[in-house]
Structures are given as C-alpha cells and as structure tokens.
Write a protein that holds these residues in place. Structure first.
Motif, mmCIF file in Angstrom:
data_model
loop_
_atom_site.group_PDB
_atom_site.id
_atom_site.type_symbol
_atom_site.label_atom_id
_atom_site.label_comp_id
_atom_site.label_asym_id
_atom_site.label_seq_id
_atom_site.Cartn_x
_atom_site.Cartn_y
_atom_site.Cartn_z
ATOM 1 N N CYS A 127 41.204 49.806 38.945
ATOM 2 C CA CYS A 127 41.673 48.662 39.130
ATOM 3 C C CYS A 127 41.256 47.867 40.295
ATOM 4 C CB CYS A 127 43.317 48.745 39.120
ATOM 5 S SG CYS A 127 43.717 49.618 40.655
ATOM 6 N N THR A 128 41.743 46.516 40.409
ATOM 7 C CA THR A 128 41.112 45.828 41.493
ATOM 8 C C THR A 128 41.899 46.410 42.654
ATOM 9 O OG1 THR A 128 42.636 44.316 41.303
ATOM 10 C CG2 THR A 128 40.625 43.915 40.260
ATOM 11 N N VAL A 129 41.186 46.073 43.879
ATOM 12 C CA VAL A 129 42.010 46.587 45.211
ATOM 13 C C VAL A 129 43.352 45.847 45.280
ATOM 14 C CG1 VAL A 129 41.781 46.211 47.813
ATOM 15 C CG2 VAL A 129 40.044 47.035 46.340
ATOM 16 N N GLU A 130 43.051 44.278 44.733
ATOM 17 C CA GLU A 130 44.549 43.343 45.073
ATOM 18 C C GLU A 130 45.748 44.276 44.116
ATOM 19 O OE1 GLU A 130 41.158 42.312 44.287
ATOM 20 O OE2 GLU A 130 40.902 41.762 46.265
ATOM 21 N N GLU A 131 45.274 44.594 42.702
ATOM 22 C CA GLU A 131 46.154 45.299 42.014
ATOM 23 C C GLU A 131 46.632 46.490 42.663
ATOM 24 O OE1 GLU A 131 47.221 46.795 37.494
ATOM 25 O OE2 GLU A 131 45.160 46.187 38.169
ATOM 26 N N LEU A 132 45.974 47.173 43.319
ATOM 27 C CA LEU A 132 46.295 48.436 43.969
ATOM 28 C C LEU A 132 47.220 48.273 44.951
ATOM 29 C CD1 LEU A 132 45.875 51.594 43.550
ATOM 30 C CD2 LEU A 132 44.318 51.422 45.523
ATOM 31 N N ARG A 133 46.892 47.157 46.072
ATOM 32 C CA ARG A 133 47.723 46.884 46.897
ATOM 33 C C ARG A 133 49.238 46.146 46.415
ATOM 34 N NH1 ARG A 133 43.026 43.871 50.457
ATOM 35 N NH2 ARG A 133 42.368 45.445 51.778
ATOM 36 N N SER A 134 49.331 45.448 45.637
ATOM 37 C CA SER A 134 50.444 44.747 45.074
ATOM 38 C C SER A 134 51.545 45.659 44.443
ATOM 39 C CB SER A 134 50.031 43.397 44.455
ATOM 40 O OG SER A 134 49.481 43.672 43.041
ATOM 41 N N ARG A 135 50.794 46.774 43.572
ATOM 42 C CA ARG A 135 51.709 47.217 42.752
ATOM 43 C C ARG A 135 52.083 48.957 43.165
ATOM 44 N NH1 ARG A 135 49.988 47.203 36.789
ATOM 45 N NH2 ARG A 135 51.816 48.158 36.582
#
Length: 182
Positions: free
Chosen positions: A137-145
């Motif tokens: 997944c994207t880093v942003e998705e990992l950070r947010s979820r």
C-alpha cells in the motif's frame, strides 16, 4: 499458552486480511491480491507456509461468518449454508478439523488460531529484519490506518522515504525498538 476465544480469533482473522493488503515478502507466493479473500489467503501463504489451501479456505469462511453474520454458519457466495463451525480450545484438535465435514461440521481450534497469528507476526518481523518485507500500500495509507504493536517489548512501525530500511513500491517500512526496550 492461549486459552482461545472467538473474539480473539476474529481479531487474528481480520489482521490476516489487513496484513495481506499491507505487506508481502519480496518474492510473494500468495498470488494476486485483488479482493479481500485473495489478500487474506495471500497473507497466510506468505507468512504461514504450513497452512494448507483447505485450511486457508475454512479460516476465510470463519472470518466471514464471525465478522459479517456474527454466526458459526459458513455460507457460499450466494448465501447458501455450507456447514457449521464448532469452535474448540483444547490441545488435541488441529487448527482445522474436517473429519466431520460430511455431517455438516468443521471444527476450528481457537488456541491454534492464536498460535498461527503470533507465528505470522513473528514471520513478518523476521522478514523486516531480513529486508524481504515489501509494502503493498502507499506510505500514506500505512500511516493513516495501521499501527503495529508486538509483545512485551513494544515495537512500532516507523515510516520513512529516505532510510534504507524495508523498501517497497511506495516507501520503506522499518521496525524500530521502542525507547527503553533495547
């Protein structure tokens, strides 16, 4: 040793789905991960190689039964009943026991699901240490979820776009010991 509970089992089964969506090994063996079933089964294929295809299929059906209909009735894609799950927590039953499947019963050992979950997490940490873990997944998705916490010595995921940690298509994932855990 784990006593086993249906709620803990549901937690592990949901985590397998999330892991399959988030990370993979550098040479994935789980195949395509387009849908939830594929992600779930790919997690077990990548990080729990001893789990058979039949066991992966049954655990997927249990996830759906507990998580969607809050029951022990396994159903096919059209909602038709397949069989009933019986949950066990003894030390004599394997992960999945299909010997009574002809009579409409499949037994799942809750303790073994817990052991499987801990093994999957340990294998993910080992893959990160060996630099064979990749992001799906994207880093942003990992950070947010997602936030990963393991064992008594808490470890957390640190996301970076400049460090040479565990690389992926969208960035890197690095497991860092928490302050004071060594």
């Amino acid at each position: 040793e784990h006593a086993g509970s249906w709620l803990g089992t549901l937690g592990w089964l949901c985590l397998f789905d999330q892991i399959g969506q988030t990370v993979r090994v550098s040479a994935p063996t789980g195949g395509p991960r387009a849908g939830a079933a594929q992600r779930f089964k790919a997690c077990l294929t990548d990080f729990a190689k001893s789990v058979t295809k039949s066991e992966r299929d049954d655990l997927w059906l249990l996830r759906n039964s507990l998580g969607h209909s809050f029951s022990l009735q396994a159903k096919d894609h059209d909602g038709r009943p397949l069989f009933k799950f019986v949950l066990d927590n003894s030390d004599t039953v394997p992960l999945v026991d299909r010997q009574h499947a002809a009579s409409g019963v499949v037994i799942v050992n809750l303790r073994e699901v817990g052991e499987l979950g801990e093994s999957v997490v340990a294998n993910i940490i080992a893959a990160a240490s060996n630099k064979t873990l990749r992001l799906r997944c994207t880093v942003e998705e990992l950070r947010s979820r997602y936030f990963i916490q393991v064992g008594e010595n808490v470890r957390y995921a640190s996301i970076s776009t400049s460090s040479p940690a565990v690389t992926g298509t969208y960035g890197e994932l690095r497991y860092v010991p928490s302050p004071g855990s060594g």
